[in-house]
Design an enzyme around this catalytic site. Structure first.
Site, mmCIF file in Angstrom:
data_model
loop_
_atom_site.group_PDB
_atom_site.id
_atom_site.type_symbol
_atom_site.label_atom_id
_atom_site.label_comp_id
_atom_site.label_asym_id
_atom_site.label_seq_id
_atom_site.Cartn_x
_atom_site.Cartn_y
_atom_site.Cartn_z
ATOM 1 N N ARG A 155 0.825 -1.219 0.000
ATOM 2 C CA ARG A 155 0.000 0.000 0.000
ATOM 3 C C ARG A 155 0.857 1.266 0.000
ATOM 4 N NH1 ARG A 155 -1.921 -3.345 4.004
ATOM 5 N NH2 ARG A 155 -3.888 -4.365 3.533
ATOM 6 N N ILE A 156 1.837 1.303 0.906
ATOM 7 C CA ILE A 156 2.633 2.529 1.041
ATOM 8 C C ILE A 156 3.644 2.646 -0.105
ATOM 9 C CG2 ILE A 156 4.302 3.734 2.522
ATOM 10 C CD1 ILE A 156 2.850 2.292 4.936
ATOM 11 N N ASP A 175 9.712 -6.916 -4.669
ATOM 12 C CA ASP A 175 8.710 -7.461 -3.760
ATOM 13 C C ASP A 175 8.558 -8.938 -4.103
ATOM 14 O OD1 ASP A 175 6.166 -8.134 -2.438
ATOM 15 O OD2 ASP A 175 5.887 -5.969 -2.233
ATOM 16 N N PRO A 207 7.318 -5.304 5.719
ATOM 17 C CA PRO A 207 6.955 -5.506 7.138
ATOM 18 C C PRO A 207 8.104 -6.074 7.968
ATOM 19 C CG PRO A 207 6.060 -7.256 5.781
ATOM 20 C CD PRO A 207 6.736 -6.319 4.838
ATOM 21 N N ASN A 212 12.871 -10.469 7.353
ATOM 22 C CA ASN A 212 13.319 -9.136 6.908
ATOM 23 C C ASN A 212 14.216 -8.428 7.916
ATOM 24 O OD1 ASN A 212 11.871 -9.530 4.636
ATOM 25 N ND2 ASN A 212 10.139 -8.236 5.212
ATOM 26 N N ALA A 234 9.593 2.299 7.710
ATOM 27 C CA ALA A 234 8.841 1.035 7.835
ATOM 28 C C ALA A 234 8.945 0.522 9.262
ATOM 29 C CB ALA A 234 9.352 0.021 6.826
ATOM 30 N N ARG A 235 10.015 -0.190 9.558
ATOM 31 C CA ARG A 235 10.239 -0.696 10.909
ATOM 32 C C ARG A 235 11.733 -0.704 11.193
ATOM 33 N NH1 ARG A 235 5.883 0.396 11.988
ATOM 34 N NH2 ARG A 235 4.205 -0.856 12.863
ATOM 35 N N ASP A 259 12.693 7.188 10.244
ATOM 36 C CA ASP A 259 11.484 7.488 11.021
ATOM 37 C C ASP A 259 11.239 6.358 12.019
ATOM 38 O OD1 ASP A 259 9.090 9.116 11.531
ATOM 39 O OD2 ASP A 259 8.001 7.375 10.757
ATOM 40 N N GLU A 264 13.667 1.925 19.297
ATOM 41 C CA GLU A 264 12.835 3.127 19.501
ATOM 42 C C GLU A 264 11.860 3.026 20.675
ATOM 43 O OE1 GLU A 264 10.844 3.015 15.566
ATOM 44 O OE2 GLU A 264 8.962 3.007 16.676
ATOM 45 N N HIS A 297 9.109 8.290 14.634
ATOM 46 C CA HIS A 297 7.968 7.482 14.171
ATOM 47 C C HIS A 297 6.725 8.368 13.977
ATOM 48 C CE1 HIS A 297 6.705 3.016 14.048
ATOM 49 N NE2 HIS A 297 5.843 3.719 13.323
HETATM 50 P P1 NAD Z 1 1.640 -3.836 2.932
HETATM 51 O O1 NAD Z 1 1.387 -5.128 3.608
HETATM 52 O O2 NAD Z 1 0.563 -3.207 2.138
HETATM 53 O O3 NAD Z 1 2.927 -3.975 1.989
HETATM 54 C C1 NAD Z 1 4.122 -4.571 2.393
HETATM 55 C C2 NAD Z 1 4.749 -5.195 1.164
HETATM 56 O O4 NAD Z 1 6.066 -5.638 1.505
HETATM 57 C C3 NAD Z 1 3.989 -6.434 0.644
HETATM 58 O O5 NAD Z 1 3.689 -6.268 -0.724
HETATM 59 C C4 NAD Z 1 4.976 -7.576 0.868
HETATM 60 O O6 NAD Z 1 4.885 -8.590 -0.125
HETATM 61 C C5 NAD Z 1 6.296 -6.829 0.779
HETATM 62 N N1 NAD Z 1 7.446 -7.524 1.329
HETATM 63 C C6 NAD Z 1 7.503 -8.428 2.336
HETATM 64 N N2 NAD Z 1 8.791 -8.817 2.517
HETATM 65 C C7 NAD Z 1 9.534 -8.161 1.596
HETATM 66 C C8 NAD Z 1 10.923 -8.154 1.274
HETATM 67 N N3 NAD Z 1 11.815 -8.910 1.936
HETATM 68 N N4 NAD Z 1 11.340 -7.367 0.266
HETATM 69 C C9 NAD Z 1 10.471 -6.604 -0.413
HETATM 70 N N5 NAD Z 1 9.146 -6.571 -0.163
HETATM 71 C C10 NAD Z 1 8.690 -7.342 0.838
HETATM 72 O O7 NAD Z 1 2.163 -2.867 4.087
HETATM 73 P P2 NAD Z 1 2.150 -1.267 4.098
HETATM 74 O O8 NAD Z 1 0.856 -0.811 4.673
HETATM 75 O O9 NAD Z 1 2.589 -0.761 2.781
HETATM 76 O O10 NAD Z 1 3.274 -1.007 5.228
HETATM 77 C C11 NAD Z 1 4.648 -1.130 4.922
HETATM 78 C C12 NAD Z 1 5.481 -0.902 6.165
HETATM 79 O O11 NAD Z 1 5.250 0.394 6.715
HETATM 80 C C13 NAD Z 1 5.211 -1.865 7.326
HETATM 81 O O12 NAD Z 1 6.463 -2.198 7.920
HETATM 82 C C14 NAD Z 1 4.451 -1.031 8.310
HETATM 83 O O13 NAD Z 1 4.609 -1.527 9.617
HETATM 84 C C15 NAD Z 1 5.132 0.299 8.125
HETATM 85 N N6 NAD Z 1 4.356 1.448 8.616
HETATM 86 C C16 NAD Z 1 5.038 2.475 9.156
HETATM 87 C C17 NAD Z 1 4.344 3.584 9.626
HETATM 88 C C18 NAD Z 1 5.059 4.766 10.229
HETATM 89 O O14 NAD Z 1 4.406 5.589 10.886
HETATM 90 N N7 NAD Z 1 6.359 4.918 10.041
HETATM 91 C C19 NAD Z 1 2.943 3.615 9.547
HETATM 92 C C20 NAD Z 1 2.276 2.543 8.951
HETATM 93 C C21 NAD Z 1 2.992 1.455 8.483
HETATM 94 C C1 COI Z 2 1.707 1.322 12.156
HETATM 95 O O1 COI Z 2 0.473 1.500 12.111
HETATM 96 O O2 COI Z 2 2.216 0.237 11.783
HETATM 97 C C2 COI Z 2 2.604 2.397 12.599
HETATM 98 O O3 COI Z 2 3.798 2.296 12.407
HETATM 99 C C3 COI Z 2 2.031 3.559 13.299
HETATM 100 C C4 COI Z 2 1.838 3.281 14.771
HETATM 101 C C5 COI Z 2 3.070 3.668 15.558
HETATM 102 C C6 COI Z 2 0.673 4.065 15.295
#
Ligand code: NAD
Ligand code: COI
Length: 332
Positions: A155-156, A175, A207, A212, A234-235, A259, A264, A297
């Protein structure tokens, strides 16, 4: 119907109030404390629980909710890794999350940091504080001349791809589960190594699963072009911080934006009152650098995202209580 919402912050309250006005038949108790063993008893007499926290949802808490006859736990965030799955199952508690509260929020922070790094904004701001308004030597680079590698095209990642294309950048992706539309466009490289080799900027959007962990490490960093950049919204566990620091020291990396950060928890979203009092020396090392952007974050922290986190989780809890169904049920 009665729902108790735990850990409600001040910035969430207006969105919860709005939801209450649109759902007058639901009685909502707003609890500012997090859900833990000291507060779980407050859920007695309610039909459902809404919560967001990094603290674990332990067997003790879930057994208590089960005892109170509560079958619906709706999380305001994405990750459910802190829920004791066995305890939820044995108490027949259905858990929902909010998987897409605003992918744009995170992608927009990523592009902000990419541009700040390329335009040396932190260096210019540092110089200005001592009255130095000269241009040199901070000559910038342009994104439209760069290749951005997106690791994780979910998604992101997909929103960031569109944004970077709008800037005229070349975008490639990796991916293990390819998006068919992007695949047709020929965006994908076959291996993560190829992504690291070909990119000027790598943005992480995968993720935090076990496989990962430290996907950015000494090996993958060594594959990168000299003077490249890493963005991690991401994480924290995706990046080996020691390897990152080495790559910054050697100049292999021209910069990084973090971020999220391995250690953290207990540090981000805490007020230490002064820089010196921040407890993590490795983090302070990174924060002091003029080519590293650390944000605590905050990528998710927009009005749109917070509103969706509150209101979509409340919708899910209401639907679960009314019908036992929701499109946000998580398989634990
Ligand atoms: P999503 O599930 O829609 O997409 C994640 C993608 O990563 C999937 O398509 C999956 O197949 C792919 N993937 C898995 N392992 C992989 C690898 N080794 N190499 C490449 N691709 C791989 O998730 P999303 O909603 O896009 O979220 C992505 C990340 O952002 C997650 O880690 C989530 O926790 C993080 N996130 C961070 C924040 C923030 O505030 N910083 C907020 C929301 C989500
Ligand atoms: C998530 O939703 O995965 C985030 O990284 C944001 C959370 C710290 C509220």
């Amino acid at each position: 119907m009665k729902i108790i919402a735990y850990g409600i912050r001040n910035d969430e309250k207006p969105f919860l109030e709005e939801w209450k006005q649109n759902n007058p038949e639901v009685e909502v108790k707003v609890e500012t404390k997090l859900l833990d063993s000291s507060t779980v008893d407050e859920a007695k007499g309610f039909d459902g629980v809404v919560a967001y926290q990094q603290k674990p949802y332990t067997a003790e808490i879930l057994d208590k909710l089960g005892e109170f006859g509560i079958k619906s736990l709706s999380l305001r965030n994405v990750g459910v890794d802190n829920v004791d799955a066995d305890a939820a199952k044995r108490n027949n508690i259905t858990v929902t999350n909010v998987p897409a509260y605003s992918p744009n929020a995170i992608a927009e922070l990523a592009i902000t940091e990419i541009m700040r790094l390329l335009r040396n904004t932190k260096r210019f701001e540092d110089k200005q504080r001592s009255g130095d308004l000269r241009w040199a030597p901070e000559i910038a680079e342009e994104l439209n001349k760069k290749t951005v590698g997106v690791l994780g095209t979910g998604r992101i990642g997909r929103v960031l791809i569109d944004i970077c294309r709008g800037f005229g950048a070349k975008v490639i992706g990796y991916d293990p589960f390819r998006n068919p539309e992007l695949d047709k466009q020929g965006i994908y490289v076959d291996t993560p190594d190829e992504l690291f080799k070909q990119s000027d900027i790598i943005s992480l959007h995968a993720p935090a699963v076990k496989e990962n962990e430290h996907i950015v490490n000494e090996h993958t960093l060594s594959l990168m072009k000299d003077g490249s950049y890493i963005i991690n919204a991401a994480r924290g566990s995706l990046v080996d911080t020691d390897a990152l620091i080495k790559a910054l020291d050697s100049g292999k990396l021209a910069g990084a934006a973090l971020d999220t950060y391995e250690d953290e928890v207990g540090v981000f979203n805490v007020n230490f009152d002064s820089f010196d009092d921040i407890s993590d020396d490795r983090l302070k090392n990174l924060m002091k650098r003029d080519n590293v952007l650390v944000s605590p974050h905050i990528a998710f922290y927009t009005k749109t995202a917070v509103k969706n986190m509150v209101q979509l989780s409340m919708d899910a809890n209401r639907d679960l209580i009314n019908t036992g169904k929701s499109d946000k049920i998580v398989e634990l």
